[in-house]
Design a protein around this motif. Structure first.
Motif, PDB file in Angstrom:
ATOM      1  N   GLN A 225     -37.299 -20.400 -37.227  1.00 46.07           N
ATOM      2  CA  GLN A 225     -36.800 -19.549 -36.155  1.00 46.07           C
ATOM      3  C   GLN A 225     -35.278 -19.374 -36.248  1.00 46.07           C
ATOM      4  O   GLN A 225     -34.608 -19.108 -35.261  1.00 46.07           O
ATOM      5  CB  GLN A 225     -37.168 -20.157 -34.795  1.00 46.07           C
ATOM      6  N   SER A 226     -34.753 -19.506 -37.445  1.00 43.97           N
ATOM      7  CA  SER A 226     -33.298 -19.487 -37.620  1.00 43.97           C
ATOM      8  C   SER A 226     -32.674 -18.128 -37.316  1.00 43.97           C
ATOM      9  O   SER A 226     -31.446 -18.030 -37.175  1.00 43.97           O
ATOM     10  CB  SER A 226     -32.925 -19.906 -39.047  1.00 43.97           C
ATOM     11  N   ASP A 227     -33.490 -17.086 -37.204  1.00 42.82           N
ATOM     12  CA  ASP A 227     -32.941 -15.773 -36.840  1.00 42.82           C
ATOM     13  C   ASP A 227     -32.283 -15.800 -35.471  1.00 42.82           C
ATOM     14  O   ASP A 227     -31.446 -14.942 -35.162  1.00 42.82           O
ATOM     15  CB  ASP A 227     -34.044 -14.711 -36.853  1.00 42.82           C
ATOM     16  N   GLN A 228     -32.656 -16.763 -34.648  1.00 46.87           N
ATOM     17  CA  GLN A 228     -32.078 -16.862 -33.304  1.00 46.87           C
ATOM     18  C   GLN A 228     -30.571 -17.083 -33.332  1.00 46.87           C
ATOM     19  O   GLN A 228     -29.873 -16.710 -32.388  1.00 46.87           O
ATOM     20  CB  GLN A 228     -32.721 -18.024 -32.531  1.00 46.87           C
TER      21      GLN A 228
ATOM     22  N   SER B 218     -28.642 -16.003 -35.903  1.00 45.68           N
ATOM     23  CA  SER B 218     -28.066 -15.103 -36.907  1.00 45.68           C
ATOM     24  C   SER B 218     -26.872 -14.329 -36.374  1.00 45.68           C
ATOM     25  O   SER B 218     -26.089 -13.770 -37.147  1.00 45.68           O
ATOM     26  CB  SER B 218     -29.134 -14.121 -37.412  1.00 45.68           C
ATOM     27  N   TRP B 219     -26.731 -14.296 -35.029  1.00 47.99           N
ATOM     28  CA  TRP B 219     -25.619 -13.560 -34.426  1.00 47.99           C
ATOM     29  C   TRP B 219     -24.301 -14.332 -34.474  1.00 47.99           C
ATOM     30  O   TRP B 219     -23.230 -13.759 -34.250  1.00 47.99           O
ATOM     31  CB  TRP B 219     -25.942 -13.234 -32.971  1.00 47.99           C
TER      32      TRP B 219
ATOM     33  N   LYS C 179     -24.026 -22.338 -43.275  1.00 46.48           N
ATOM     34  CA  LYS C 179     -24.655 -21.349 -42.394  1.00 46.48           C
ATOM     35  C   LYS C 179     -23.856 -21.311 -41.100  1.00 46.48           C
ATOM     36  O   LYS C 179     -23.627 -22.368 -40.502  1.00 46.48           O
ATOM     37  CB  LYS C 179     -26.112 -21.721 -42.096  1.00 46.48           C
TER      38      LYS C 179
ATOM     39  N   ASN D 171     -31.644  -1.605 -34.440  1.00 45.12           N
ATOM     40  CA  ASN D 171     -33.002  -1.341 -34.901  1.00 45.12           C
ATOM     41  C   ASN D 171     -33.434   0.077 -34.554  1.00 45.12           C
ATOM     42  O   ASN D 171     -32.808   0.766 -33.743  1.00 45.12           O
ATOM     43  CB  ASN D 171     -33.994  -2.364 -34.313  1.00 45.12           C
TER      44      ASN D 171
END
Length: 467
Positions: free
Chosen positions: A208-211, A213-214, A271, A429
Protein backbone atom coordinates in the motif's frame (compact mmCIF):
# COMPACT_ATOMS: atom_id res chain seq x y z
CA UNK A 1 0.70 16.31 33.31
CA UNK A 2 -1.83 18.93 34.39
CA UNK A 3 0.07 21.62 32.49
CA UNK A 4 0.01 19.59 29.27
CA UNK A 5 -3.65 18.68 29.76
CA UNK A 6 -4.47 22.37 30.11
CA UNK A 7 -2.60 23.13 26.88
CA UNK A 8 -4.47 20.33 25.15
CA UNK A 9 -7.93 21.32 26.34
CA UNK A 10 -7.36 24.95 25.39
CA UNK A 11 -9.16 25.50 22.07
CA UNK A 12 -9.68 21.76 21.60
CA UNK A 13 -12.41 22.08 18.94
CA UNK A 14 -10.41 24.58 16.84
CA UNK A 15 -13.64 26.48 16.22
CA UNK A 16 -15.39 23.24 15.28
CA UNK A 17 -13.04 22.46 12.40
CA UNK A 18 -11.74 19.10 11.17
CA UNK A 19 -9.11 18.77 8.47
CA UNK A 20 -8.59 16.04 5.90
CA UNK A 21 -6.28 13.76 7.93
CA UNK A 22 -8.64 13.83 10.90
CA UNK A 23 -11.59 13.31 8.55
CA UNK A 24 -10.05 9.96 7.59
CA UNK A 25 -10.01 8.95 11.26
CA UNK A 26 -13.58 10.23 11.74
CA UNK A 27 -15.16 8.41 8.81
CA UNK A 28 -13.30 5.12 9.38
CA UNK A 29 -14.01 5.09 13.14
CA UNK A 30 -17.74 5.26 12.38
CA UNK A 31 -17.60 1.99 10.44
CA UNK A 32 -18.11 -1.38 12.08
CA UNK A 33 -15.09 -3.44 13.13
CA UNK A 34 -15.73 -5.81 10.21
CA UNK A 35 -15.89 -2.92 7.74
CA UNK A 36 -12.66 -1.49 9.12
CA UNK A 37 -10.96 -4.86 8.77
CA UNK A 38 -12.16 -5.10 5.18
CA UNK A 39 -10.76 -1.64 4.44
CA UNK A 40 -7.36 -2.43 5.95
CA UNK A 41 -6.88 -5.09 3.30
CA UNK A 42 -7.06 -2.38 0.66
CA UNK A 43 -5.68 0.78 2.25
CA UNK A 44 -4.28 2.34 5.45
CA UNK A 45 -3.22 -0.88 7.14
CA UNK A 46 -0.49 1.09 8.94
CA UNK A 47 -3.20 2.84 10.99
CA UNK A 48 -5.35 -0.23 11.61
CA UNK A 49 -4.84 -0.49 15.37
CA UNK A 50 -5.52 3.23 15.79
CA UNK A 51 -8.72 3.06 13.75
CA UNK A 52 -10.01 0.16 15.83
CA UNK A 53 -9.20 2.06 19.03
CA UNK A 54 -11.04 5.15 17.78
CA UNK A 55 -13.96 2.99 16.65
CA UNK A 56 -14.35 1.78 20.23
CA UNK A 57 -14.20 5.33 21.58
CA UNK A 58 -16.74 6.60 19.04
CA UNK A 59 -19.05 3.73 20.00
CA UNK A 60 -18.77 4.60 23.70
CA UNK A 61 -18.73 8.40 23.60
CA UNK A 62 -20.10 9.34 20.19
CA UNK A 63 -18.45 11.03 17.23
CA UNK A 64 -17.23 14.56 17.87
CA UNK A 65 -14.12 16.69 17.99
CA UNK A 66 -13.64 16.02 21.72
CA UNK A 67 -13.69 12.23 21.26
CA UNK A 68 -11.50 12.59 18.18
CA UNK A 69 -8.75 14.60 19.89
CA UNK A 70 -8.82 13.77 23.61
CA UNK A 71 -6.78 10.56 23.18
CA UNK A 72 -3.94 12.66 21.75
CA UNK A 73 -4.24 15.18 24.59
CA UNK A 74 -4.09 12.44 27.24
CA UNK A 75 -1.24 10.67 25.46
CA UNK A 76 0.82 13.86 25.25
CA UNK A 77 0.25 14.42 28.97
CA UNK A 78 1.57 10.92 29.66
CA UNK A 79 4.62 11.64 27.48
CA UNK A 80 5.26 14.87 29.39
CA UNK A 81 5.02 12.99 32.69
CA UNK A 82 7.60 10.47 31.43
CA UNK A 83 9.99 13.30 30.51
CA UNK A 84 9.52 14.73 34.01
CA UNK A 85 10.29 11.45 35.77
CA UNK A 86 13.30 10.67 33.55
CA UNK A 87 14.68 14.18 34.00
CA UNK A 88 14.19 14.06 37.77
CA UNK A 89 15.97 10.73 38.05
CA UNK A 90 18.93 11.68 35.86
CA UNK A 91 19.41 15.41 36.45
CA UNK A 92 17.36 16.49 39.45
CA UNK A 93 13.91 17.85 40.29
CA UNK A 94 14.27 21.14 38.42
CA UNK A 95 15.48 19.41 35.26
CA UNK A 96 12.53 17.05 35.33
CA UNK A 97 10.01 19.80 35.99
CA UNK A 98 11.45 22.07 33.28
CA UNK A 99 11.60 19.25 30.74
CA UNK A 100 8.03 18.19 31.41
CA UNK A 101 6.78 21.76 31.08
CA UNK A 102 8.86 22.33 27.93
CA UNK A 103 7.53 19.28 26.11
CA UNK A 104 3.98 20.57 25.74
CA UNK A 105 5.24 23.98 24.62
CA UNK A 106 7.33 22.73 21.71
CA UNK A 107 5.63 23.99 18.51
CA UNK A 108 5.61 20.59 16.81
CA UNK A 109 4.13 18.97 19.89
CA UNK A 110 1.46 21.68 20.16
CA UNK A 111 0.40 20.91 16.59
CA UNK A 112 -0.12 17.17 17.20
CA UNK A 113 -1.32 17.64 20.77
CA UNK A 114 -4.81 18.28 19.35
CA UNK A 115 -4.67 16.01 16.31
CA UNK A 116 -7.03 13.11 15.73
CA UNK A 117 -4.21 10.88 14.51
CA UNK A 118 -1.92 8.31 16.23
CA UNK A 119 1.30 10.30 16.54
CA UNK A 120 0.77 11.55 20.10
CA UNK A 121 -0.05 7.99 21.20
CA UNK A 122 3.26 6.85 19.73
CA UNK A 123 5.03 9.63 21.66
CA UNK A 124 3.41 8.40 24.89
CA UNK A 125 4.58 4.86 24.18
CA UNK A 126 8.08 6.13 23.41
CA UNK A 127 8.12 7.98 26.71
CA UNK A 128 7.04 4.87 28.61
CA UNK A 129 9.57 2.61 26.88
CA UNK A 130 12.38 5.11 27.52
CA UNK A 131 11.41 5.36 31.19
CA UNK A 132 11.47 1.56 31.41
CA UNK A 133 14.93 1.51 29.85
CA UNK A 134 16.20 4.10 32.33
CA UNK A 135 14.73 2.04 35.17
CA UNK A 136 16.64 -1.02 34.00
CA UNK A 137 19.89 0.90 33.52
CA UNK A 138 19.59 2.26 37.05
CA UNK A 139 19.59 -1.31 38.35
CA UNK A 140 15.92 -1.41 39.31
CA UNK A 141 14.81 -3.60 36.44
CA UNK A 142 13.25 -7.05 36.62
CA UNK A 143 11.90 -9.41 33.99
CA UNK A 144 8.54 -7.63 34.07
CA UNK A 145 10.21 -4.40 32.98
CA UNK A 146 11.66 -6.06 29.88
CA UNK A 147 8.29 -7.61 29.04
CA UNK A 148 6.66 -4.21 29.42
CA UNK A 149 9.41 -2.62 27.33
CA UNK A 150 9.04 -5.04 24.44
CA UNK A 151 5.24 -4.85 24.57
CA UNK A 152 5.23 -1.05 24.55
CA UNK A 153 7.61 -0.85 21.60
CA UNK A 154 5.48 -3.41 19.73
CA UNK A 155 2.25 -1.47 20.34
CA UNK A 156 3.92 1.72 19.15
CA UNK A 157 5.12 -0.12 16.06
CA UNK A 158 1.58 -1.27 15.32
CA UNK A 159 0.39 2.32 15.63
CA UNK A 160 3.16 3.51 13.26
CA UNK A 161 5.97 1.16 12.40
CA UNK A 162 8.44 4.02 11.88
CA UNK A 163 8.36 4.36 15.67
CA UNK A 164 10.72 1.37 15.68
CA UNK A 165 13.41 3.96 15.00
CA UNK A 166 13.43 4.39 18.76
CA UNK A 167 15.31 1.08 19.03
CA UNK A 168 18.58 2.35 17.50
CA UNK A 169 18.24 5.41 19.74
CA UNK A 170 18.00 3.18 22.80
CA UNK A 171 20.90 1.08 21.50
CA UNK A 172 23.00 4.25 21.31
CA UNK A 173 22.15 4.92 24.97
CA UNK A 174 23.24 1.40 25.91
CA UNK A 175 26.53 1.90 24.08
CA UNK A 176 27.06 5.33 25.61
CA UNK A 177 26.51 4.07 29.14
CA UNK A 178 28.52 0.87 28.57
CA UNK A 179 25.70 -1.32 29.77
CA UNK A 180 26.49 -4.80 31.03
CA UNK A 181 26.36 -7.79 28.69
CA UNK A 182 23.24 -9.14 30.38
CA UNK A 183 21.43 -5.87 29.74
CA UNK A 184 22.40 -6.02 26.05
CA UNK A 185 21.10 -9.57 25.85
CA UNK A 186 17.76 -8.77 27.46
CA UNK A 187 17.36 -5.62 25.33
CA UNK A 188 18.10 -7.63 22.18
CA UNK A 189 15.50 -10.25 23.09
CA UNK A 190 12.83 -7.65 23.90
CA UNK A 191 13.60 -5.60 20.77
CA UNK A 192 13.62 -8.65 18.51
CA UNK A 193 10.25 -9.74 19.88
CA UNK A 194 8.81 -6.26 19.26
CA UNK A 195 10.13 -6.14 15.69
CA UNK A 196 8.83 -9.65 15.02
CA UNK A 197 5.36 -8.58 16.18
CA UNK A 198 5.38 -5.60 13.82
CA UNK A 199 7.13 -7.26 10.86
CA UNK A 200 3.95 -8.70 9.25
CA UNK A 201 2.44 -5.21 9.22
CA UNK A 202 5.62 -3.75 7.70
CA UNK A 203 5.68 -6.35 4.93
CA UNK A 204 1.96 -6.08 4.19
CA UNK A 205 1.91 -2.27 4.21
CA UNK A 206 4.55 -2.20 1.47
CA UNK A 207 1.80 -3.22 -0.95
CA UNK A 208 0.00 0.00 0.00
CA UNK A 209 3.02 2.26 -0.45
CA UNK A 210 1.13 4.44 -2.94
CA UNK A 211 -0.42 6.12 0.10
CA UNK A 212 2.85 7.96 0.75
CA UNK A 213 3.70 8.63 -2.89
CA UNK A 214 2.71 12.28 -2.38
CA UNK A 215 5.58 12.93 0.06
CA UNK A 216 8.14 15.12 -1.73
CA UNK A 217 11.78 14.06 -2.10
CA UNK A 218 14.20 15.29 0.53
CA UNK A 219 15.59 18.77 -0.12
CA UNK A 220 18.14 20.93 1.70
CA UNK A 221 15.54 23.32 3.09
CA UNK A 222 13.71 20.37 4.68
CA UNK A 223 16.83 19.71 6.74
CA UNK A 224 16.90 23.15 8.34
CA UNK A 225 14.42 22.22 11.06
CA UNK A 226 16.18 18.98 12.08
CA UNK A 227 19.54 20.80 12.02
CA UNK A 228 18.26 23.46 14.44
CA UNK A 229 16.79 20.80 16.72
CA UNK A 230 20.03 18.85 16.77
CA UNK A 231 22.01 22.03 17.53
CA UNK A 232 19.71 22.80 20.48
CA UNK A 233 19.99 19.23 21.66
CA UNK A 234 23.77 19.33 21.39
CA UNK A 235 23.86 22.50 23.49
CA UNK A 236 21.73 20.86 26.16
CA UNK A 237 23.99 17.82 26.12
CA UNK A 238 27.10 19.97 26.58
CA UNK A 239 25.55 21.66 29.60
CA UNK A 240 24.89 18.23 31.11
CA UNK A 241 28.65 17.51 30.93
CA UNK A 242 28.17 13.93 29.74
CA UNK A 243 30.82 11.29 30.30
CA UNK A 244 31.07 7.94 28.58
CA UNK A 245 29.99 5.10 30.81
CA UNK A 246 27.67 7.27 32.94
CA UNK A 247 23.88 7.23 32.70
CA UNK A 248 22.86 10.85 32.23
CA UNK A 249 20.13 12.94 30.69
CA UNK A 250 22.39 13.59 27.71
CA UNK A 251 23.04 9.87 27.24
CA UNK A 252 19.27 9.32 26.97
CA UNK A 253 18.05 12.58 25.45
CA UNK A 254 20.57 13.20 22.68
CA UNK A 255 20.21 9.78 21.00
CA UNK A 256 16.43 10.00 21.40
CA UNK A 257 16.45 13.33 19.59
CA UNK A 258 19.13 12.70 16.97
CA UNK A 259 18.96 9.05 15.94
CA UNK A 260 15.31 8.89 14.74
CA UNK A 261 15.73 12.17 12.83
CA UNK A 262 18.95 11.06 11.14
CA UNK A 263 17.58 7.57 10.44
CA UNK A 264 14.42 8.95 8.82
CA UNK A 265 16.55 11.27 6.68
CA UNK A 266 18.56 8.22 5.62
CA UNK A 267 15.41 6.26 4.73
CA UNK A 268 14.13 9.25 2.78
CA UNK A 269 17.16 9.09 0.51
CA UNK A 270 15.86 5.68 -0.60
CA UNK A 271 12.12 6.51 -0.61
CA UNK A 272 10.67 9.92 0.34
CA UNK A 273 9.27 9.54 3.86
CA UNK A 274 10.46 12.60 5.74
CA UNK A 275 7.56 14.08 7.72
CA UNK A 276 8.11 15.47 11.20
CA UNK A 277 5.06 13.66 12.57
CA UNK A 278 6.68 10.28 11.92
CA UNK A 279 9.37 11.09 14.50
CA UNK A 280 7.32 13.28 16.82
CA UNK A 281 8.51 11.08 19.68
CA UNK A 282 12.05 12.41 19.19
CA UNK A 283 10.83 15.66 20.79
CA UNK A 284 10.96 13.78 24.09
CA UNK A 285 14.73 13.94 23.79
CA UNK A 286 14.73 17.66 23.02
CA UNK A 287 12.48 18.42 26.01
CA UNK A 288 14.70 16.31 28.28
CA UNK A 289 17.80 18.21 27.14
CA UNK A 290 16.08 21.60 27.55
CA UNK A 291 15.06 20.61 31.06
CA UNK A 292 18.58 19.45 31.83
CA UNK A 293 20.03 22.76 30.66
CA UNK A 294 17.64 24.69 32.92
CA UNK A 295 18.33 22.35 35.82
CA UNK A 296 22.05 22.94 35.37
CA UNK A 297 21.46 26.70 35.37
CA UNK A 298 19.49 26.42 38.63
CA UNK A 299 22.32 24.49 40.28
CA UNK A 300 24.90 26.99 39.02
CA UNK A 301 23.06 30.03 40.39
CA UNK A 302 21.98 28.49 43.69
CA UNK A 303 25.24 29.09 45.70
CA UNK A 304 25.33 32.83 44.97
CA UNK A 305 21.63 33.56 44.47
CA UNK A 306 19.66 30.91 46.38
CA UNK A 307 16.31 32.73 46.22
CA UNK A 308 16.67 33.84 42.60
CA UNK A 309 17.49 30.28 41.53
CA UNK A 310 14.03 29.15 42.64
CA UNK A 311 12.45 31.56 40.16
CA UNK A 312 14.62 30.66 37.19
CA UNK A 313 12.45 27.87 35.74
CA UNK A 314 9.10 29.68 36.30
CA UNK A 315 10.45 32.84 34.70
CA UNK A 316 11.89 30.99 31.69
CA UNK A 317 8.60 29.11 31.21
CA UNK A 318 6.64 32.37 31.45
CA UNK A 319 8.89 33.99 28.85
CA UNK A 320 8.54 30.94 26.59
CA UNK A 321 4.74 30.99 26.90
CA UNK A 322 4.68 34.69 26.04
CA UNK A 323 7.05 34.32 23.10
CA UNK A 324 5.19 31.30 21.72
CA UNK A 325 1.67 32.63 22.34
CA UNK A 326 1.16 33.88 18.74
CA UNK A 327 2.16 30.47 17.41
CA UNK A 328 0.09 28.70 20.06
CA UNK A 329 -2.99 30.69 19.09
CA UNK A 330 -2.34 30.05 15.41
CA UNK A 331 -2.12 26.29 15.92
CA UNK A 332 -5.54 26.34 17.61
CA UNK A 333 -7.24 28.08 14.70
CA UNK A 334 -8.77 26.39 11.63
CA UNK A 335 -6.19 28.19 9.47
CA UNK A 336 -3.43 26.06 11.03
CA UNK A 337 -4.46 23.17 8.77
CA UNK A 338 -4.66 23.05 5.01
CA UNK A 339 -8.44 22.71 4.93
CA UNK A 340 -11.64 22.18 6.92
CA UNK A 341 -14.14 19.54 5.86
CA UNK A 342 -16.88 20.77 8.19
CA UNK A 343 -17.02 24.40 7.05
CA UNK A 344 -17.52 23.54 3.39
CA UNK A 345 -20.20 21.00 4.33
CA UNK A 346 -22.20 23.81 5.89
CA UNK A 347 -21.93 25.76 2.62
CA UNK A 348 -23.14 22.72 0.67
CA UNK A 349 -26.24 22.46 2.86
CA UNK A 350 -26.98 26.14 2.29
CA UNK A 351 -26.46 26.11 -1.48
CA UNK A 352 -28.02 22.79 -2.47
CA UNK A 353 -31.47 22.22 -3.92
CA UNK A 354 -33.35 18.95 -3.99
CA UNK A 355 -32.42 16.92 -7.03
CA UNK A 356 -28.98 18.50 -7.42
CA UNK A 357 -25.94 16.38 -8.17
CA UNK A 358 -22.54 16.60 -6.51
CA UNK A 359 -19.06 15.73 -7.76
CA UNK A 360 -15.71 15.82 -5.98
CA UNK A 361 -12.31 16.80 -7.39
CA UNK A 362 -10.23 14.94 -6.39
CA UNK A 363 -12.30 11.99 -5.22
CA UNK A 364 -10.65 12.23 -1.79
CA UNK A 365 -12.69 15.40 -1.15
CA UNK A 366 -15.66 13.06 -0.68
CA UNK A 367 -14.50 13.02 2.93
CA UNK A 368 -16.68 16.11 3.45
CA UNK A 369 -19.79 14.10 2.69
CA UNK A 370 -18.60 11.08 4.69
CA UNK A 371 -18.03 13.16 7.83
CA UNK A 372 -21.24 15.24 7.43
CA UNK A 373 -23.68 13.00 5.51
CA UNK A 374 -26.72 14.96 6.69
CA UNK A 375 -25.48 18.09 4.92
CA UNK A 376 -25.46 16.18 1.61
CA UNK A 377 -28.89 14.57 1.89
CA UNK A 378 -30.87 14.95 -1.33
CA UNK A 379 -27.71 15.23 -3.47
CA UNK A 380 -26.75 12.52 -5.96
CA UNK A 381 -23.08 11.57 -6.12
CA UNK A 382 -23.16 10.91 -9.87
CA UNK A 383 -19.50 9.88 -10.26
CA UNK A 384 -19.58 7.21 -7.54
CA UNK A 385 -19.78 3.59 -8.68
CA UNK A 386 -19.19 1.88 -5.32
CA UNK A 387 -19.24 3.52 -1.89
CA UNK A 388 -16.23 3.68 0.44
CA UNK A 389 -17.60 1.08 2.88
CA UNK A 390 -18.53 -1.45 0.20
CA UNK A 391 -15.26 -0.97 -1.69
CA UNK A 392 -13.14 -1.02 1.47
CA UNK A 393 -11.54 2.32 0.64
CA UNK A 394 -11.42 5.84 2.06
CA UNK A 395 -12.97 7.61 -0.94
CA UNK A 396 -14.97 4.95 -2.82
CA UNK A 397 -14.61 3.73 -6.39
CA UNK A 398 -15.69 6.05 -9.18
CA UNK A 399 -17.10 5.11 -12.59
CA UNK A 400 -15.06 5.34 -15.78
CA UNK A 401 -14.73 8.79 -17.40
CA UNK A 402 -17.33 8.09 -20.10
CA UNK A 403 -19.99 7.15 -17.55
CA UNK A 404 -19.15 10.14 -15.38
CA UNK A 405 -19.48 12.42 -18.41
CA UNK A 406 -22.86 10.95 -19.37
CA UNK A 407 -24.17 11.17 -15.80
CA UNK A 408 -23.09 14.79 -15.46
CA UNK A 409 -24.65 15.81 -18.79
CA UNK A 410 -27.98 14.49 -17.53
CA UNK A 411 -28.02 16.98 -14.61
CA UNK A 412 -29.52 20.44 -14.40
CA UNK A 413 -27.42 21.61 -11.45
CA UNK A 414 -24.14 20.24 -10.09
CA UNK A 415 -22.29 21.18 -6.91
CA UNK A 416 -18.52 20.78 -7.21
CA UNK A 417 -16.59 20.26 -3.97
CA UNK A 418 -12.86 20.79 -4.42
CA UNK A 419 -9.81 22.56 -3.01
CA UNK A 420 -9.22 26.28 -3.02
CA UNK A 421 -6.88 27.29 -5.87
CA UNK A 422 -3.93 28.08 -3.60
CA UNK A 423 -3.84 24.54 -2.17
CA UNK A 424 -5.17 22.56 -5.14
CA UNK A 425 -2.88 20.11 -6.90
CA UNK A 426 -2.79 19.52 -10.67
CA UNK A 427 -5.43 17.08 -11.93
CA UNK A 428 -3.82 13.67 -11.77
CA UNK A 429 -6.28 11.29 -13.44
CA UNK A 430 -8.65 10.99 -16.38
CA UNK A 431 -11.77 11.02 -14.23
CA UNK A 432 -11.03 14.42 -12.73
CA UNK A 433 -10.11 15.84 -16.11
CA UNK A 434 -13.40 14.52 -17.54
CA UNK A 435 -15.38 16.17 -14.72
CA UNK A 436 -13.63 19.49 -15.28
CA UNK A 437 -14.14 19.36 -19.04
CA UNK A 438 -17.88 18.73 -18.76
CA UNK A 439 -18.35 21.57 -16.28
CA UNK A 440 -16.37 24.02 -18.38
CA UNK A 441 -18.06 23.12 -21.68
CA UNK A 442 -21.68 22.55 -20.69
CA UNK A 443 -22.28 24.40 -17.41
CA UNK A 444 -22.03 27.93 -16.07
CA UNK A 445 -21.15 29.06 -12.55
CA UNK A 446 -24.04 30.52 -10.53
CA UNK A 447 -22.48 30.45 -7.04
CA UNK A 448 -19.00 30.02 -5.65
CA UNK A 449 -17.94 29.82 -1.99
CA UNK A 450 -14.42 29.36 -0.64
CA UNK A 451 -13.80 28.67 3.02
CA UNK A 452 -10.82 27.33 5.00
CA UNK A 453 -9.04 25.62 2.12
CA UNK A 454 -12.14 24.10 0.50
CA UNK A 455 -14.39 25.34 -2.27
CA UNK A 456 -17.96 24.59 -3.36
CA UNK A 457 -19.10 25.85 -6.76
CA UNK A 458 -22.66 25.59 -8.08
CA UNK A 459 -22.99 24.96 -11.82
CA UNK A 460 -26.16 25.19 -13.93
CA UNK A 461 -26.60 23.47 -17.29
CA UNK A 462 -26.27 25.55 -20.45
CA UNK A 463 -29.26 24.37 -22.48
CA UNK A 464 -31.38 21.28 -21.71
CA UNK A 465 -29.95 18.31 -19.85
CA UNK A 466 -29.32 15.16 -21.90
CA UNK A 467 -31.63 12.36 -20.82
Amino acid sequence: MLWTLALGLWGLSRQHSVWRDEAATWQVARRSAGEIWHMLGQVDAVHGLYYLLMHGLFECFGAGTATLRLPSVLATAVAAACVTVIGQRLAGVWAGLAGGLAFGLLPTVQFYLQEGRPYALVAAGAGISTLLLVTVLQGRGRAVHWVAYGSTVAVCGLLNWLSLLILPAHLATLLWTRARRGTYTRWTVASTAAVAAVLPLILFSRSQSDQVSWIPPLTWHMLIGPAILLALGGLGAVLDRPRAGRLSAAAVGLPLLAVPQVALIGLSLIKPLFLDRYVLFSMLGLALLIGTALGTAVRATRPRFPRASLWLVPVVVAVAVTALSPQSLAKRSPASRVDDVLAVAADVRRLKENGDAVVFIPAARRDTALVSPGHFSGLRDVALAEGPVASGTLKGEEADPARIRAAMLAQRRILLVTDMPDVARPLSNRRDRAKTAVLEEHFTVVADEQVRGRRVTVYERIGPAQR
